[in-house]
Design an enzyme around this catalytic site. Structure first.
Site, mmCIF file in Angstrom:
data_model
loop_
_atom_site.group_PDB
_atom_site.id
_atom_site.type_symbol
_atom_site.label_atom_id
_atom_site.label_comp_id
_atom_site.label_asym_id
_atom_site.label_seq_id
_atom_site.Cartn_x
_atom_site.Cartn_y
_atom_site.Cartn_z
ATOM 1 N N GLU A 219 0.576 -1.220 0.267
ATOM 2 C CA GLU A 219 -0.453 0.135 0.468
ATOM 3 C C GLU A 219 0.981 1.495 0.234
ATOM 4 O OE1 GLU A 219 -2.567 -2.854 2.578
ATOM 5 O OE2 GLU A 219 0.055 -2.192 2.241
ATOM 6 N N GLY A 274 6.305 -1.575 14.089
ATOM 7 C CA GLY A 274 5.320 -0.785 13.720
ATOM 8 C C GLY A 274 4.126 -0.466 15.131
ATOM 9 N N GLU A 360 -3.778 -5.687 18.200
ATOM 10 C CA GLU A 360 -2.633 -6.693 17.149
ATOM 11 C C GLU A 360 -2.107 -6.643 18.214
ATOM 12 O OE1 GLU A 360 -0.950 -4.897 12.917
ATOM 13 O OE2 GLU A 360 0.535 -4.625 15.312
ATOM 14 N N HIS A 392 -23.679 11.339 23.405
ATOM 15 C CA HIS A 392 -25.278 11.367 22.857
ATOM 16 C C HIS A 392 -24.870 10.410 21.342
ATOM 17 C CE1 HIS A 392 -26.341 15.133 24.129
ATOM 18 N NE2 HIS A 392 -24.863 15.485 24.312
ATOM 19 N N LYS A 514 -3.581 -10.602 3.405
ATOM 20 C CA LYS A 514 -2.500 -9.399 2.398
ATOM 21 C C LYS A 514 -2.285 -10.231 1.226
ATOM 22 C CE LYS A 514 0.619 -7.075 4.277
ATOM 23 N NZ LYS A 514 1.533 -6.507 5.745
#
Length: 552
Positions: A219, A274, A360, A392, A514
């Site tokens: 990506e 990550g 994760e 709300h 993936k």
């Protein structure tokens, strides 16, 4: 490596729940013991900037005996040993044979930390110095684009931790930002994300930060190439990639192949996961936006919480208590979710960041031994939105729904924007206090009758109460405070995973989808044959092809 339900302390905790936990009523506990707040609230003194953060656990299903038993579970699960091994640089991420040393990235006291016999701190400090020099050059205008103009539009291209961390931190610390900058974060492979970032950008004044450790993430590389194409087309091929693109990566071959000067690479080691990478070169967009001095204060606050986690006794260790409470609710009360609701608009992306950190890390079902699946609940579903908006929307479920949802409320006593004589902040604070109290005490039919509530509405207006909450009260959301808050949740997540006997530091679960997507992408090319799929997937692919009319 012993599964949680095989621990003797776990059995003792289960017996405690059977005799005490099922009948526990918070409201009655406060009536019985008015000193609960003093017993179960803890103040974190942030040496980074002299501020304090108050953590109030007293509105949780907690007694002194409960805490004692929870701590016993942590000790028998060897949470302290795993913690110490992490800080020593041992390879506790054993499925990837890696150390877990994001803590070294914020080791501002420069304590020696070794991996494979080598001190990692010189490398960490070198990258920090590189970040400082570059971020200040961009902010001052010393670094200029190919036409000699300063770069005032920053577009960070990444995904996962390379996006969620910088997005959250720059939003949370927006008060400290350079308002002359325009900041965009592009993560989605949906072309709309990149198109909207580029729509009003000027190639002469735009800097792209390409954040990918391997520089092969599909990506990110696709988005980076689209940005490069846009830049070259807009500049009619005259633009200098080296002046407008930098890489947050360690793959020099791919970076230079892309056209980025190797001198403009900002690296980080394999032991930086990550979701823990905002403290590393991935935080370059943060340093550019708020200035390196503030970025260093962010690291300083994080380090202060690291030191608390390392040294405080478990029974007074704030992240440990939070992690143990999560285990308590997940495995003994059947709670499947955890809400984090900040009463601070600057923290509006904080829950999204914590989702990756928590889910994760601990969305695992295999024990650390690797030969069996655990038989207990792990990894609660974390969600959240900033209040008072959230009141709300989904707070109805908190108050009158059938689900038990342990909740964290976060507030800064001092607003960065005390408008209307601070009326807004006082209204915000009143809701912060009221929601936690209301969730605890509820409202019964006798109270409603005293208010002359019509009989048919009594059940509808009843609030059962007895809903647990943790209240976190900071002085102000400064860089150091934010650093400490993030690390509080990091180590609470660590504690959960250590007790559950799972590896909180790999993420194999993201791989299957993936890899299948890569295969299917080839099938979507014009003239490509269909692959072997179930009838639903095959039918959807064919429907997509028809609807897109070949415009792929």
């Amino acid at each position: 490596m012993v599964q949680a339900d095989a621990l003797n302390a776990w059995t003792a905790l289960q017996n405690h729940h059977n005799t005490v936990g099922k009948s526990f009523v918070l409201k009655k506990e406060f009536e019985r013991d008015p000193s609960r707040f003093e017993k179960f609230s803890y103040t974190f003194e942030n040496g980074a900037d002299g501020s304090e953060i108050l953590f109030d656990f007293s509105k949780n299903f907690l007694t002194e005996e409960t805490l004692k038993l929870l701590v016993a579970v942590a000790k028998e699960a060897k949470v302290e040993d795993l913690r110490d091994a992490m800080f020593r640089g041992e390879k506790i991420n054993f499925t990837e044979d890696r150390a877990v040393l994001h803590t070294a990235l914020r080791n501002v006291t420069n304590e020696k930390v070794e991996v494979d016999g080598k001190d990692v701190m010189p490398g960490v400090n070198k990258e920090l110095k590189h970040m400082e020099e570059f971020s200040e050059a961009i902010r001052s205008g010393e670094w200029k684009g190919y036409t000699g103009k300063p770069l005032t539009t920053i577009i960070n291209v990444g995904i996962g931790g390379s996006d969620l961390g910088p997005v959250m931190v720059t939003e949370a610390l927006k008060y400290y930002s350079d308002r002359k900058q325009t900041l965009h974060f592009v993560s989605n492979i949906d072309g709309t994300h990149m198109a909207e970032a580029l729509r009003d950008s000027d190639p002469e004044t735009t800097l792209f930060l390409i954040a990918s450790k391997t520089f092969t993430t599909a990506e990110t590389v696709t988005n980076a190439n689209s940005a490069k194409t846009w830049f070259l087309e807009k500049t009619e091929g005259k633009g200098d990639i080296a002046k407008h693109f930098v890489a947050l990566s360690t793959n020099e071959a791919e970076v230079t192949k892309f056209g980025i000067d190797a001198k403009n690479m900002f690296g980080f080691e394999s032991w930086v996961g990550g979701r823990y990478s905002v403290w590393s070169a991935i935080g370059l967009s943060v340093a550019i936006n708020i200035g390196f001095k503030n970025f260093h204060s962010f690291l300083d606050g994080a380090h202060a919480m690291d030191m608390h986690f390392r040294t405080a006794p478990l029974e007074k260790n704030i992240p440990v208590i939070a992690g143990l409470l999560s285990v308590w609710y997940s495995d003994f009360y059947g709670a499947q979710t955890h809400l984090v609701s900040p009463f601070d608009q600057y923290l509006h992306r904080f829950p999204a960041y914590l989702q990756q950190l928590s889910m994760e890390s601990n969305g695992k079902a295999v024990s650390r031994a690797g030969n069996t699946f655990v038989k207990y609940t792990t990894g609660p579903i974390l969600f959240g939105e900033p209040a008072t908006n959230a009141q709300h929307s989904f707070y109805q479920l908190l108050h009158q729904g059938t689900k038990l949802i342990p909740t964290d409320f976060i507030l800064a006593a001092e607003s960065h924007n005390p408008i209307a004589n601070n009326k807004h902040q006082k209204m915000l604070a009143s809701n912060f206090f009221a929601q936690a109290e209301a969730l605890m005490v509820g409202k019964d039919e006798e109270q409603l009758k005293a208010e002359n509530t019509p009989e048919p509405l009594l059940k509808h207006k009843t609030f059962l109460g007895n809903r647990p909450t943790t209240s976190i009260l900071a002085q102000k959301i400064t860089p150091a405070t934010l650093g400490a808050l993030i690390v509080f949740y990091e180590h609470a997540t660590f504690t959960e995973g250590a007790v559950w006997d799972i590896n909180s530091f790999d993420q194999w679960g993201v791989e299957l989808g993936k890899s299948l997507a890569k295969k299917i992408q080839g099938e979507l090319e014009e003239g490509a044959g269909a692959g072997a799929h179930d009838s639903s997937t095959a039918g959807l692919i064919e429907a997509f092809k028809r609807k897109s009319k070949g415009k792929l």
